[in-house]
Structures are given as structure tokens and as C-alpha cells.
Design an enzyme around this catalytic site. Structure first.
Site, PDB file in Angstrom:
ATOM      1  N   SER A 152       0.841  -1.196   0.000  1.00  0.00           N
ATOM      2  CA  SER A 152       0.000   0.000   0.000  1.00  0.00           C
ATOM      3  C   SER A 152       0.882   1.255   0.000  1.00  0.00           C
ATOM      4  CB  SER A 152      -0.950  -0.028   1.202  1.00  0.00           C
ATOM      5  OG  SER A 152      -1.974   0.919   1.065  1.00  0.00           O
ATOM      6  N   ASP A 177      -9.288  -5.891  -4.406  1.00  0.00           N
ATOM      7  CA  ASP A 177      -8.826  -4.711  -3.678  1.00  0.00           C
ATOM      8  C   ASP A 177      -9.597  -3.478  -4.143  1.00  0.00           C
ATOM      9  OD1 ASP A 177      -7.453  -2.691  -2.417  1.00  0.00           O
ATOM     10  OD2 ASP A 177      -5.469  -3.386  -2.999  1.00  0.00           O
ATOM     11  N   HIS A 194      -7.256  -6.027  -0.275  1.00  0.00           N
ATOM     12  CA  HIS A 194      -6.093  -5.166  -0.060  1.00  0.00           C
ATOM     13  C   HIS A 194      -5.083  -5.773   0.907  1.00  0.00           C
ATOM     14  CE1 HIS A 194      -3.895  -1.428  -0.206  1.00  0.00           C
ATOM     15  NE2 HIS A 194      -3.980  -1.264   1.101  1.00  0.00           N
TER      16      HIS A 194
END
Length: 742
Positions: free
Chosen positions: A580, A668, A700
Site C-alpha cells: 500500500s 482490492d 487489499h
């Protein structure tokens, strides 16, 4: 270094079996004939089952013998037992009953949800919520979900998805009645009036990890007559959750989140506009308690039912931040602030409150003190807040254990989970001393857990060089957590560097599977809490706004170079991992410092901010972190898009030479997999070694058991590939540099 795949898998298999506590509750006190007292502590644990490729839940009970204020002895009662199908469970206030929300698959392979009432020896009631068809699925998540007994123990409160109208094709024929189906099924078909042509209407959800949550409703089950009431009177612009009973069961207190003009992702986003509300049980009256200006969460009623505490955010728009502790006096209808938002650590070292949620039971018996676990720099400590004096006292500062999590408080008997990077979680209990003497608390373990041999850890503090200081927020420090494998001092291990995601999250000194596993493989691991991380004061968080792609990247590189100067890791074997926003930082690092990192593994990385903007569930995050205001009814201007691109790692990709492993979750909604695909194509076009893993059933976090195991194995193999490749290049260079013998 370990290269054998079977040995690598064996290490992961061993460590992945270690369980993590989910919750604990103290059962009512029992007094024996000879006046000895004891409590049962019920604990639920979560564990990976690699063979079944799923998370399993188990429960364990412990006995705590004590006198009035000190613990005599403790111990487990029996062995762990797996829980099957339980979504939620809660003991009644008296402890004589237990409510359970359970999911069961029937003979037709249909999932059905039941609400069960258990007594000490048997199941008293089993109510098929699916068959009653008053609402959709019950919410079991931490964001909205709850399961609360009324004080009279006659009703159960929970949150569920609002019942949706049935829909069908405009060309659907009338249902045929079958002699093989029972009478109830036929009656149901006759009574249905589906909306034609509406079966594909889009229902907006609450984003990443909450994709099946759209329109929550508060539901009250009357245990006696089995009647379910869906509470009316709640404003249409809010979604209710985190509900509790008001004093004397007169109504419900809950958090309401604004969902206009549209829903923004809630997972890991504690900044969403919200307020506290009270609705009476008839639904005729709904009152707003808090201002609605800032975000709120975790309302908790004091034992004497005169005070309500809750967490309240400030006026910055980052997704996580420092929070104040607010107090609402139910008698005087007055709100006050008990703990203010802390901009910079106080003289005694307190950095503020950063909890994503308060423990369900966090009040002391005197209704004057509240217990909270919160990040304090790179640790998680347990603090006590006195609502009268507003004094904050740490119960765990300076302890050998890395981090502490509050699980339950019952008549001042506290249950906590504590762990360290080299020690799996274990439960401890202690009695809260009188006000002013809290630091004298004595902890006793419920079960013995030994630290892992051969792993050491420490917290490193970094002071940015003068030229890298933020001119608006000077004198900010940041930290890193370093894990070091036990091995021959003459051998310098490779270093794995990991910046966290968020960016406003934090690594704490707790048990973490992947860093520990890599340390067992022979790597040193550096977890970097760059400026902008939670736990260091609000100024640190604000300092990163507008400076992503620069300040955070320089902090990580500076931390790495400081560690390399100590010369106990191999400076030629520095590896990188991040997901991320950690992937965002990692992609910047391999582009801005070409060749420095010998391999990079990234999970769902942020690559291109302008292209992310229109496909993420949190577009506000992208705009705010880049230093701009977010307006849901306005498109970003060309100048804003240009600025977003200038902060994106994709602009440095032409300089990258580091081999990259990319791991993407198809579902995601936070960072769309198209971001990782863009990176894959850019590297491939330039001849940089790159490999892409695609997980079709994950999102995610890539947290499914089989995904997580596959990620670890592939990252370990990727690092081995890079280090072996480096060794081969060094051998070739050595041969070419050697004089030719005739």
C-alpha cells in the site's frame, strides 16, 4: 541464509500455528465455602490452519483465584476447543446467559443465520433470523457490529443490513407452485411482489473489507416473544453502528456515519464525519449528542450510568490521527474534554491517544477511571485516565514486554494481552490499585509463553539531518524497530527494510508473523516509523501532509543508512518490502536510489496518484495527503493532477534496476490492482526483472491464510533469487578482474 524450500516452509508452518487472542471476558465472581474467591476468564483465540486454508477460532477458560485485591494463583481450565460458525457472542450482565449469532449451512447448501440463547447447561432458544426475513445479514465487523444485552436481560441489540426489496427480470414468469415444496415455501412465493427490472441496481457499499455492508439498521430482539423490531426514526443521511443500551433500557446510544453525498471507505479510516445519537426504543425520538463536526467512535457507558466516554477526532483530514477523550454527562447533558489532542509529546513523554477503538469494557468500578491501550511511539502501552483530575498514568511504561492490549475489565480485574517481536501473545491479569497508586499494579500470567530463542529486538531513534527537517514542524524524531537474528558475530546478515502502509499507521513492538519468520531465516529486519506515523504526536502526522514521496522516502533511506553505519548487517545485501503506502515508498526508493536495494517485494502498491484517484474507495486520502483540499462535488484541476503525478513513484521508474516482485489482490477496492499492473508493464518494458502474483479471491490486506502463506514463500524465494544473482555477478566481476594466467 536458508535456501531450502522445505526448511523455509517448515519455519513458516511452525510460527503460523501460534494463536492470537481476539477477546476475553471475566465471568462473575464465585465465593467458595472457605471464603476463597475466583473468577473464570473466557478467552477466544484465532489461529491459521494451513491444511484447511482458513482462520479458525478456539476458546480457552482460565481460573483466577484471588482475595479482595490481589491474585493468589491462575491456570488454564482444560484444553482449547474450536468454535464452529460463531460470528458474535456475548454474556448477559448477570453472566447466567449467553447470546450467540451463528451461521449454518442447511441441507440446501444455503447459509442461514441464527440467534441462540444459552444457559449454563443447554441451548434455550434458537431463532432463525434468515427465515424471519426482517433484515439482511447481521454485521459481525468491528466498524458497525455489536451484540448487546439489555440491562433487564430481556432484549438483544444488534446491527444488520437493511432488508432490500426483491427484484427480478422484466421477463420473469410467475413462480410455479410445487407439490414437492412445503406449504410455507409456496406461501412465500405467492406473497412476494418483486420489483421488475431492478435486479442489477447498484447498492453502494462502505468500501474495502466492507463490500457487503451498505445500509445498516439497528435491530432489537425481544427474547420472550421472539419479535424483532427494526428501529425507526434514525435520520436518513446516516448509517448507525457501535450501538449500546442507554441507562435503564430507555433507548439506544449509537454512532452515526454520514453517507451523503456518497459513501467513502471506512476500513482504517477513523476520520469519517460522524456523531453520537440517542434513539428511544419506540423510534419516536432521535437526538444528536455530539456536535457532528468531527469524527467519533467507541461510546462506553460508566458502571454508575452517569457518564459516557468516547473518542473524538480533530479538524485535520488524515485517515488516522491523535484523538481526544470526550465525556458526556448524562444527568446534566454537558460534554467536556478529558484528554486533549496532543500536538507534541508532553514533558512526561505522553504522546496522545491513537486507539482505533476503546475496549468494550474499559471503566474501573469507581466510574472515575478509564483504561485505554494506545500507541506511544513504537510501543503500545496501557494507560489509566482519571476523568475528574484528567491525570493520565501509564501502567506499562518501561516494561520488558513490547506492547499491551486491553481485553476486559470486570470489578477492577483487568485482562490484557501482551507480546513482543520475539514473544507470542500471552494473557495476563491484575487488579487495578486505588487511584494514585495505579503504577503499583502486579501482573500474573494466565499461561506460560516463552520468548523465541535466537531473536533480539530494539527500538532505534532517528533525528533527521538539518536539511531534511520540516520547516513547519521542526524537532520531530522518528523511530524504527530492528529485529536481529542470533548467529555468528562474524557473519553479517542481509537487511530487510519495511516501511508501513497508511501512511498514518504505525509499527509497534508486538508479535508479527512475517518479520519474525524472516528473522528466523537469517535476515535482520528494520521496520520504519517515518514522520507521519501515529503515536508521535499530531505534529508528526501533520508534517507529512503535502510531503508524501519526499519526507517519508528520505526518512526511510536515512534510517537504513544509519543502521548500515553500525556495520552489523551486510551493506551490500539490503532488501525491501512494503504494501500500500509502504509500496508507494518502496517504489520511490528503488527509483530515487537505483541499485541500492537488491530486491523489492510489494503488495498492492500505490504507483500513480492521478490514475488511483478515480478508482479507489478513499479518493479524499489521495488528495489530502498530497496537500490539497478534497471536495466530493468537484473534479481535480489540471494543476492538482500535475502535482499528484509529481509525487508519484511512476515518474522514477525509468531509473529503477532492482528486481521487483508484485503481489495483487483482485478484489482490492483501496488500491486497485491496475496500479500494480502499471508498475509491472513499466518494469517489463525496461528489462527490469519482475514477477507478478495475482490473488483472485483476496483484497487489499492479502490476509487469507493460503494467500498469506504463498506471499511469504514467494518473497523468501525472490530474496534468495536476488542474493544468488548478486553473488553470481560478484563472482563474474572477480574473475574478470583477476590477472590471466598463461
Amino acid at each position: 541464509m536458508i535456501n531450502d524450500l522445505e526448511e523455509i516452509a517448515g519455519i513458516y508452518r511452525e510460527l503460523s500455528k501460534l494463536p492470537t487472542p481476539l477477546k476475553a471476558c471475566v465471568r462473575p465472581q464465585v465465593t467458595l465455602n472457605h471464603k476463597e474467591k475466583y473468577n473464570i476468564v473466557y478467552a477466544e483465540w484465532s489461529q491459521r490452519d494451513l491444511e484447511r486454508a482458513e482462520w479458525v477460532k478456539a476458546f480457552q477458560e482460565y481460573i483466577v483465584f484471588h482475595d479482595e485485591s490481589s491474585i493468589v494463583c491462575t491456570g488454564p481450565s482444560g484444553n482449547c476447543t474450536e468454535l464452529q460458525g460463531e460470528l458474535l457472542s456475548r454474556d448477559s450482565p448477570s453472566g447466567t446467559l449467553k447470546a450467540v449469532i451463528r451461521e449454518h449451512t442447511n441441507r440446501k447448501q444455503e447459509k442461514q443465520q441464527y440467534l441462540e440463547i444459552w444457559n449454563k447447561t443447554s441451548k434455550e432458544k434458537s431463532i432463525n433470523l434468515t427465515a424471519l426475513d426482517k433484515h439482511g445479514k447481521v454485521y459481525e465487523d468491528d466498524q458497525f457490529g455489536c451484540l448487546e444485552w439489555s440491562y433487564s436481560e430481556t432484549c438483544i441489540l444488534y446491527v444488520a443490513e437493511k432488508k432490500r426489496p426483491k427484484a427480478e427480470s422484466s421477463f420473469q414468469s410467475k413462480p410455479e407452485l410445487s407439490v414437492n415444496e412445503d406449504i410455507d415455501d409456496n406461501r412465500a412465493k405467492i406473497g412476494q411482489k418483486p420489483e421488475k427490472g431492478c435486479q442489477f441496481v447498484y447498492w453502494e457499499d462502505w468500501g474495502e473489507a466492507l463490500t457487503n455492508k451498505s445500509t445498516p439498521v439497528l435491530c432489537v430482539l425481544n427474547i420472550g416473544n421472539r419479535n424483532i423490531s427494526v428501529l425507526e426514526g434514525i435520520p436518513e443521511h446516516i448509517s448507525p453502528g457501535q450501538a449500546i443500551w442507554a441507562p435503564e433500557d430507555t433507548g439506544i446510544i449509537f454512532v452515526g456515519w454520514w453517507h451523503v453525498p456518497w459513501r467513502l471507505g471506512l476500513k482504517y479510516c477513523t476520520n469519517r464525519k460522524s456523531a453520537l445519537y440517542y434513539v428511544d426504543v419506540t423510534g419516536n425520538e432521535c437526538l444528536q449528542i455530539s456536535s457532528g463536526i468531527n469524527s467519533v467512535r467507541s461510546p462506553r457507558l460508566s458502571p454508575d450510568q452517569h457518564h459516557l466516554i468516547y473518542l473524538e477526532g480533530g479538524n485535520i483530514k488524515t485517515h488516522h490521527q491523535c484523538y481526544g477523550l470526550s465525556l458526556y454527562n448524562l444527568d446534566k447533558k454537558v460534554t467536556s474534554t478529558v484528554v486533549k489532542i496532543v500536538d507534541y509529546p508532553t514533558i512526561d513523554g505522553f504522546t496522545g491517544i491513537y486507539s482505533s477503538a476503546l475496549a468494550r469494557k474499559c471503566w474501573a468500578t469507581d466510574s472515575q477511571r478509564v483504561l485505554i491501550d494506545t500507541a506511544q511511539r513504537s510501543r503500545k502501552d496501557l494507560i489509566v485516565v482519571n476523568i475528574a483530575t484528567k491525570i493520565v498514568t501509564s501502567l506499562t511504561a518501561g516494561s520488558e514486554m513490547g506492547s499491551w492490549t486491553l481485553l476486559d475489565v470486570h470489578q477492577d480485574l483487568i485482562v490484557v494481552s501482551c507480546s513482543s517481536p520475539n514473544c507470542p501473545p500471552n494473557l495476563k491479569v491484575g487488579f487495578l490499585p486505588a487511584a494514585g497508586k495505579e503504577q503499583e499494579i502486579i501482573w500474573m500470567a494466565l499461561d506460560k509463553v516463552e520468548p523465541l530463542q535466537g531473536i533480539e529486538w530494539k527500538i532505534l531513534t532517528f533525528t533527521p539531518p538539518f536539511e531534511q527537517e520540516n520547516p513547519k514542524f521542526r524537532s520531530l524524531l522518528f523511530e524504527g524497530i530492528l529485529l536481529v537474528p542470533g548467529q555468528e558475530k562474524s557473519t553479517k546478515p542481509p537487511l530487510v527494510v519495511s516501511p508501513h502502509g497508511g501512511p498514518n499507521s504505525v509499527f509497534i513492538t508486538c508479535w508479527m508473523l512475517l518479520p519474525t519468520a524472516f528473522c528466523r531465516l537469517g535476515y535482520s529486519v528494520l521496520l520504519v516509523n517515518y514522520r507521519g506515523s501515529c503515536g508521535f504526536g499530531q505534529d508528526s502526522i501533520c508534517s507529512l501532509i503535502g510531503n508524501i514521496g519526499s519526507q517519508d522516502v528520505k526518512d526511510v533511506q536515512f534510517a537504513v543508512e544509519c543502521v548500515l553505519k553500525e556495520e552489523f548487517v551486510d551493506s551490500e545485501k539490503v532488501l525491501l518490502i512494503g504494501g500500500s503506502h509502504g509500496g508507494f515508498i518502496g517504489c520511490h526508493l528503488i527509483g530515487q536510489y537505483p541499485g541500492f536495494y537488491k530486491a523489492f517485494a510489494t503488495r498492492n502498491p500505490v504507483i500513480n496518484l492521478p490514475s488511483k484517484l478515480g478508482i479507489t474507495d478513499i479518493p479524499d486520502h489521495t488528495v489530502v495527503q498530497a496537500g490539497f483540499d478534497f471536495a466530493p462535488d468537484q473534479l481535480p484541476s489540471p494543476s492538482v493532477l500535475t502535482a499528484l503525478l509529481s509525487k508519484s513513484p511512476i515518474i522514477y521508474v525509468s531509473q529503477a534496476t532492482t528486481p521487483v516482485l508484485i503481489m495483487l489482490g483482485e478484489k482490492d477496492k483501496r488500491v486497485h490492482p491496475s496500479q500494480g499492473l502499471e508498475l509491472h508493464r513499466a518494469l517489463k518494458a525496461r528489462g527490469v526483472p519482475v514477477r507478478l502474483l495475482w490473488y483472485p479471491d483476496d483484497n487489499h490486506a492479502l490476509s487469507k491464510v493460503d494467500t498469506e502463506a504463498d506471499v511469504f514463500m514467494n518473497v523468501a524465494m525472490w530474496f534468495n533469487f536476488a542474493l544468488n544473482r548478486l553473488q553470481q555477478l560478484e563472482t563474474i566481476e572477480h574473475i574478470e578482474a583477476s590477472p590471466t594466467k598463461v
